[in-house]
Design a protein around this motif. Sequence first.
Motif, short mmCIF file in Angstrom:
data_model
loop_
_atom_site.label_atom_id
_atom_site.label_comp_id
_atom_site.label_asym_id
_atom_site.label_seq_id
_atom_site.Cartn_x
_atom_site.Cartn_y
_atom_site.Cartn_z
N SER A 87 1.18 -1.21 0.03
CA SER A 87 0.12 -0.02 -0.02
C SER A 87 0.94 1.31 0.02
N VAL A 88 2.10 1.27 0.35
CA VAL A 88 3.16 2.34 0.31
C VAL A 88 3.83 2.23 -0.69
N GLY A 89 3.68 1.35 -1.78
CA GLY A 89 4.43 1.30 -3.10
C GLY A 89 5.87 0.45 -3.01
N ILE A 90 5.99 -0.28 -2.00
CA ILE A 90 7.08 -1.07 -1.72
C ILE A 90 6.87 -2.45 -2.66
N ARG A 91 7.80 -2.92 -3.52
CA ARG A 91 7.80 -3.99 -4.40
C ARG A 91 7.67 -5.47 -3.59
N LEU A 92 6.66 -6.15 -3.66
CA LEU A 92 6.59 -7.37 -3.02
C LEU A 92 6.98 -8.54 -3.70
N PHE A 93 6.69 -8.13 -5.01
CA PHE A 93 7.07 -9.44 -5.77
C PHE A 93 7.27 -9.03 -7.58
N LEU A 94 7.87 -9.85 -8.48
CA LEU A 94 8.12 -9.54 -9.72
C LEU A 94 7.97 -10.84 -10.32
N ALA A 95 6.96 -11.11 -11.48
CA ALA A 95 7.11 -12.32 -12.30
C ALA A 95 7.12 -11.85 -13.59
N THR A 96 7.79 -12.58 -14.39
CA THR A 96 7.84 -12.42 -16.04
C THR A 96 7.93 -13.52 -16.47
N TYR A 97 7.19 -13.77 -17.74
CA TYR A 97 6.85 -14.84 -18.69
C TYR A 97 7.50 -14.54 -19.66
N ASP A 98 8.44 -15.01 -20.45
CA ASP A 98 9.02 -14.65 -21.86
C ASP A 98 9.18 -16.11 -22.42
N ASP A 99 10.07 -16.14 -23.38
CA ASP A 99 10.15 -17.26 -24.41
C ASP A 99 11.14 -18.16 -23.53
N ARG A 100 11.83 -17.99 -22.43
CA ARG A 100 12.35 -19.07 -21.64
C ARG A 100 11.49 -19.52 -20.59
N GLY A 101 10.44 -18.98 -20.30
CA GLY A 101 9.39 -19.56 -19.24
C GLY A 101 8.96 -18.55 -18.30
N ILE A 102 8.66 -18.92 -17.05
CA ILE A 102 8.19 -17.83 -16.26
C ILE A 102 9.57 -17.88 -14.96
N HIS A 103 9.87 -16.74 -14.71
CA HIS A 103 10.82 -16.31 -13.64
C HIS A 103 10.25 -15.29 -12.64
N THR A 104 10.37 -15.61 -11.27
CA THR A 104 9.90 -14.87 -10.17
C THR A 104 11.00 -14.22 -9.30
N GLU A 105 10.73 -13.07 -8.69
CA GLU A 105 11.49 -12.57 -7.60
C GLU A 105 10.44 -12.35 -6.46
N GLN A 106 10.82 -12.65 -5.12
CA GLN A 106 10.01 -12.45 -4.11
C GLN A 106 11.03 -11.42 -3.17
N SER A 107 10.38 -10.25 -2.97
CA SER A 107 10.77 -9.41 -1.90
C SER A 107 10.50 -9.45 -0.39
N VAL A 108 9.40 -10.14 -0.39
CA VAL A 108 8.77 -10.41 1.19
C VAL A 108 8.69 -11.99 1.32
N VAL A 109 8.71 -12.42 2.63
CA VAL A 109 8.35 -13.85 3.02
C VAL A 109 6.74 -13.98 3.16
N ALA A 110 6.42 -14.67 2.37
CA ALA A 110 4.72 -15.04 2.39
C ALA A 110 4.39 -16.41 2.53
N PRO A 111 3.10 -16.72 2.49
CA PRO A 111 2.85 -18.18 2.63
C PRO A 111 2.72 -18.57 1.11
N GLN A 112 2.81 -19.93 1.08
CA GLN A 112 2.62 -20.40 -0.36
C GLN A 112 1.40 -20.22 -1.25
N LEU A 113 1.80 -19.74 -2.44
CA LEU A 113 0.72 -19.11 -3.23
C LEU A 113 0.54 -20.23 -4.58
#
Length: 193
Positions: A87-113
């Motif tokens: 809510s204050v604009g801090i990035r929590l995660f980033l996911a990218t899908y390109d020709d190599r597949g799905i790549h994710t970056e996690q900025s905070v610890v969270a339950p399994q999703l």
Amino acid sequence: MMIRPVCRVLALVAALILTGCSHSSPDNGRPQAWLAPGVNVTLPPPGIAPAISSQQLLTGRFNGQSQSLLVMLNADDKKVTLAGLSSVGIRLFLATYDDRGIHTEQSVVAPQLPPAGQVLADVMLSHWPLSAWQPQLPKGWTLLDKGDKRELRDARGRLVTEITYLQRKGKREPVSIEQHVFNYHITIQYLGD
């Protein structure tokens, strides 16, 4: 903001906080997602034209609980990127899908999703043209546009997913996703206009 399992409802945001780096199917390198229990689909290629860029407030409802999250969606002819913000604009995660597949970056610890492929399925089902989806659907399944709705139906004709659209700035954009089999609802509010 506390991220709980209800975030599964926020299908667009769930991809963001994953622990794996890439998820793909063995046959063509593209990720898969569940349409219904026991029925999966390989996602269309990641590219889309014209490009999409939007900031969205997603509110998901699952099992009587609601959760909201700010999401940035960017998609072009080469890749799809989803970023979840606090809510204050801090990035929590980033996911990218390109020709190599799905790549994710996690900025905070969270339950399994849910897996990123599941989240991308809702995003792509909402935005990608019918022609990109038709060859991917299981035998007998249909995806049709009917006025301001898009309907995904199983081989028996039962409604699985219903997406509602509005015209915004001359474009047809999704404003809600109702998933009848997994029983969740996502409302999409566009920001920054």
